[in-house]
Design a protein around this motif. Structure first.
Motif, PDB file in Angstrom:
ATOM      1  N   GLY A  98     -27.928  14.126 -19.671  1.00  0.00           N
ATOM      2  CA  GLY A  98     -26.687  14.566 -19.051  1.00  0.00           C
ATOM      3  C   GLY A  98     -26.667  16.087 -19.038  1.00  0.00           C
ATOM      4  O   GLY A  98     -27.633  16.726 -18.668  1.00  0.00           O
ATOM      5  N   ARG A  99     -25.563  16.674 -19.498  1.00  0.00           N
ATOM      6  CA  ARG A  99     -25.474  18.137 -19.581  1.00  0.00           C
ATOM      7  C   ARG A  99     -26.009  18.686 -20.901  1.00  0.00           C
ATOM      8  O   ARG A  99     -26.138  19.891 -21.062  1.00  0.00           O
ATOM      9  CB  ARG A  99     -24.022  18.578 -19.402  1.00  0.00           C
ATOM     10  CG  ARG A  99     -23.517  18.363 -17.986  1.00  0.00           C
ATOM     11  CD  ARG A  99     -22.220  19.076 -17.687  1.00  0.00           C
ATOM     12  NE  ARG A  99     -22.112  20.442 -18.174  1.00  0.00           N
ATOM     13  CZ  ARG A  99     -22.654  21.527 -17.594  1.00  0.00           C
ATOM     14  NH1 ARG A  99     -23.391  21.392 -16.514  1.00  0.00           N
ATOM     15  NH2 ARG A  99     -22.454  22.719 -18.098  1.00  0.00           N
ATOM     16  N   LEU A 100     -26.320  17.814 -21.837  1.00  0.00           N
ATOM     17  CA  LEU A 100     -26.802  18.264 -23.146  1.00  0.00           C
ATOM     18  C   LEU A 100     -28.262  18.706 -23.062  1.00  0.00           C
ATOM     19  O   LEU A 100     -29.112  17.987 -22.533  1.00  0.00           O
ATOM     20  CB  LEU A 100     -26.674  17.137 -24.173  1.00  0.00           C
ATOM     21  CG  LEU A 100     -27.046  17.527 -25.597  1.00  0.00           C
ATOM     22  CD1 LEU A 100     -25.944  18.412 -26.184  1.00  0.00           C
ATOM     23  CD2 LEU A 100     -27.242  16.295 -26.461  1.00  0.00           C
ATOM     24  N   ARG A 101     -28.544  19.885 -23.584  1.00  0.00           N
ATOM     25  CA  ARG A 101     -29.902  20.407 -23.701  1.00  0.00           C
ATOM     26  C   ARG A 101     -30.207  20.529 -25.185  1.00  0.00           C
ATOM     27  O   ARG A 101     -29.304  20.834 -25.977  1.00  0.00           O
ATOM     28  CB  ARG A 101     -30.038  21.782 -23.058  1.00  0.00           C
ATOM     29  CG  ARG A 101     -29.471  21.925 -21.651  1.00  0.00           C
ATOM     30  CD  ARG A 101     -30.119  21.008 -20.660  1.00  0.00           C
ATOM     31  NE  ARG A 101     -29.655  21.282 -19.312  1.00  0.00           N
ATOM     32  CZ  ARG A 101     -28.938  20.439 -18.583  1.00  0.00           C
ATOM     33  NH1 ARG A 101     -28.568  19.280 -19.086  1.00  0.00           N
ATOM     34  NH2 ARG A 101     -28.594  20.727 -17.356  1.00  0.00           N
ATOM     35  N   TYR A 102     -31.450  20.321 -25.569  1.00  0.00           N
ATOM     36  CA  TYR A 102     -31.777  20.421 -26.992  1.00  0.00           C
ATOM     37  C   TYR A 102     -33.181  20.952 -27.210  1.00  0.00           C
ATOM     38  O   TYR A 102     -34.051  20.838 -26.356  1.00  0.00           O
ATOM     39  CB  TYR A 102     -31.591  19.083 -27.709  1.00  0.00           C
ATOM     40  CG  TYR A 102     -32.377  17.925 -27.126  1.00  0.00           C
ATOM     41  CD1 TYR A 102     -33.632  17.597 -27.615  1.00  0.00           C
ATOM     42  CD2 TYR A 102     -31.851  17.158 -26.095  1.00  0.00           C
ATOM     43  CE1 TYR A 102     -34.353  16.536 -27.093  1.00  0.00           C
ATOM     44  CE2 TYR A 102     -32.560  16.097 -25.564  1.00  0.00           C
ATOM     45  CZ  TYR A 102     -33.811  15.785 -26.064  1.00  0.00           C
ATOM     46  OH  TYR A 102     -34.525  14.731 -25.547  1.00  0.00           O
ATOM     47  N   LEU A 103     -33.356  21.558 -28.383  1.00  0.00           N
ATOM     48  CA  LEU A 103     -34.633  22.104 -28.821  1.00  0.00           C
ATOM     49  C   LEU A 103     -34.878  21.592 -30.227  1.00  0.00           C
ATOM     50  O   LEU A 103     -34.002  21.713 -31.091  1.00  0.00           O
ATOM     51  CB  LEU A 103     -34.590  23.634 -28.829  1.00  0.00           C
ATOM     52  CG  LEU A 103     -35.783  24.337 -29.467  1.00  0.00           C
ATOM     53  CD1 LEU A 103     -36.976  24.309 -28.512  1.00  0.00           C
ATOM     54  CD2 LEU A 103     -35.438  25.769 -29.813  1.00  0.00           C
ATOM     55  N   ILE A 104     -36.051  21.011 -30.452  1.00  0.00           N
ATOM     56  CA  ILE A 104     -36.454  20.549 -31.778  1.00  0.00           C
ATOM     57  C   ILE A 104     -37.662  21.380 -32.195  1.00  0.00           C
ATOM     58  O   ILE A 104     -38.688  21.367 -31.519  1.00  0.00           O
ATOM     59  CB  ILE A 104     -36.815  19.053 -31.776  1.00  0.00           C
ATOM     60  CG1 ILE A 104     -35.656  18.227 -31.243  1.00  0.00           C
ATOM     61  CG2 ILE A 104     -37.218  18.599 -33.180  1.00  0.00           C
ATOM     62  CD1 ILE A 104     -35.995  16.757 -31.013  1.00  0.00           C
ATOM     63  N   SER A 105     -37.511  22.108 -33.308  1.00  0.00           N
ATOM     64  CA  SER A 105     -38.572  22.969 -33.812  1.00  0.00           C
ATOM     65  C   SER A 105     -38.940  22.536 -35.225  1.00  0.00           C
ATOM     66  O   SER A 105     -38.092  22.575 -36.114  1.00  0.00           O
ATOM     67  CB  SER A 105     -38.106  24.426 -33.873  1.00  0.00           C
ATOM     68  OG  SER A 105     -37.679  24.873 -32.626  1.00  0.00           O
ATOM     69  N   PRO A 106     -40.178  22.129 -35.452  1.00  0.00           N
ATOM     70  CA  PRO A 106     -40.575  21.780 -36.813  1.00  0.00           C
ATOM     71  C   PRO A 106     -40.816  23.028 -37.647  1.00  0.00           C
ATOM     72  O   PRO A 106     -41.423  23.989 -37.186  1.00  0.00           O
ATOM     73  CB  PRO A 106     -41.857  20.975 -36.620  1.00  0.00           C
ATOM     74  CG  PRO A 106     -42.380  21.407 -35.297  1.00  0.00           C
ATOM     75  CD  PRO A 106     -41.219  21.869 -34.485  1.00  0.00           C
ATOM     76  N   GLY A 107     -40.301  23.002 -38.879  1.00  0.00           N
ATOM     77  CA  GLY A 107     -40.568  24.058 -39.843  1.00  0.00           C
ATOM     78  C   GLY A 107     -41.569  23.542 -40.865  1.00  0.00           C
ATOM     79  O   GLY A 107     -42.279  22.559 -40.618  1.00  0.00           O
ATOM     80  N   GLU A 108     -41.614  24.178 -41.999  1.00  0.00           N
ATOM     81  CA  GLU A 108     -42.532  23.737 -43.058  1.00  0.00           C
ATOM     82  C   GLU A 108     -42.187  22.336 -43.559  1.00  0.00           C
ATOM     83  O   GLU A 108     -43.067  21.517 -43.766  1.00  0.00           O
ATOM     84  CB  GLU A 108     -42.500  24.727 -44.217  1.00  0.00           C
ATOM     85  CG  GLU A 108     -43.193  26.035 -43.919  1.00  0.00           C
ATOM     86  CD  GLU A 108     -44.671  25.853 -43.620  1.00  0.00           C
ATOM     87  OE1 GLU A 108     -45.370  25.132 -44.356  1.00  0.00           O
ATOM     88  OE2 GLU A 108     -45.133  26.443 -42.619  1.00  0.00           O
ATOM     89  N   GLU A 109     -40.887  22.085 -43.750  1.00  0.00           N
ATOM     90  CA  GLU A 109     -40.463  20.791 -44.291  1.00  0.00           C
ATOM     91  C   GLU A 109     -39.306  20.184 -43.532  1.00  0.00           C
ATOM     92  O   GLU A 109     -38.760  19.156 -43.949  1.00  0.00           O
ATOM     93  CB  GLU A 109     -40.075  20.956 -45.764  1.00  0.00           C
ATOM     94  CG  GLU A 109     -41.241  21.398 -46.626  1.00  0.00           C
ATOM     95  CD  GLU A 109     -40.864  21.513 -48.090  1.00  0.00           C
ATOM     96  OE1 GLU A 109     -39.793  21.023 -48.487  1.00  0.00           O
ATOM     97  OE2 GLU A 109     -41.661  22.105 -48.837  1.00  0.00           O
ATOM     98  N   THR A 110     -38.899  20.799 -42.422  1.00  0.00           N
ATOM     99  CA  THR A 110     -37.729  20.323 -41.693  1.00  0.00           C
ATOM    100  C   THR A 110     -37.985  20.258 -40.194  1.00  0.00           C
ATOM    101  O   THR A 110     -38.877  20.925 -39.666  1.00  0.00           O
ATOM    102  CB  THR A 110     -36.517  21.244 -41.916  1.00  0.00           C
ATOM    103  OG1 THR A 110     -36.853  22.562 -41.456  1.00  0.00           O
ATOM    104  CG2 THR A 110     -36.090  21.277 -43.372  1.00  0.00           C
TER     105      THR A 110
END
Length: 82
Positions: A24-36
């Motif tokens: 829909g109108r929602l945009r998202y970014l998923i970025s992996p860190g060291e443990e998250t």
């Protein structure tokens, strides 16, 4: 709601790959860190760098954390995506 967020398999994130998507109108970014897995959402038709971030959250970098991410994104979609 699961079909809105057909995210990449966990291996994609465990190899430190960043993922962007929309529903829909929602945009998202998923970025992996060291443990998250760090997740940010916005609902403007602009790139991440120009966006006003509405919400962000972090989840464990694990298959369970990825499942939690999907649930959280569904909640954000109900809030901001329509």
């Amino acid at each position: 709601m699961d079909t809105l967020f057909s995210l990449r398999p966990f291996d994609f994130f465990s190899n430190r790959n960043t993922y962007t998507g929309s529903a829909g109108r929602l945009r998202y970014l998923i970025s992996p860190g060291e443990e998250t897995l760090d997740v940010q959402v916005w609902n403007q038709d602009v790139c991440f760098e120009l966006a006003q971030i509405l919400e962000s959250a972090s989840f464990p970098l694990s298959p369970e954390g990825l499942a939690e991410t999907r649930v959280w994104l569904a909640e954000q979609y109900r809030r901001f995506g329509t």
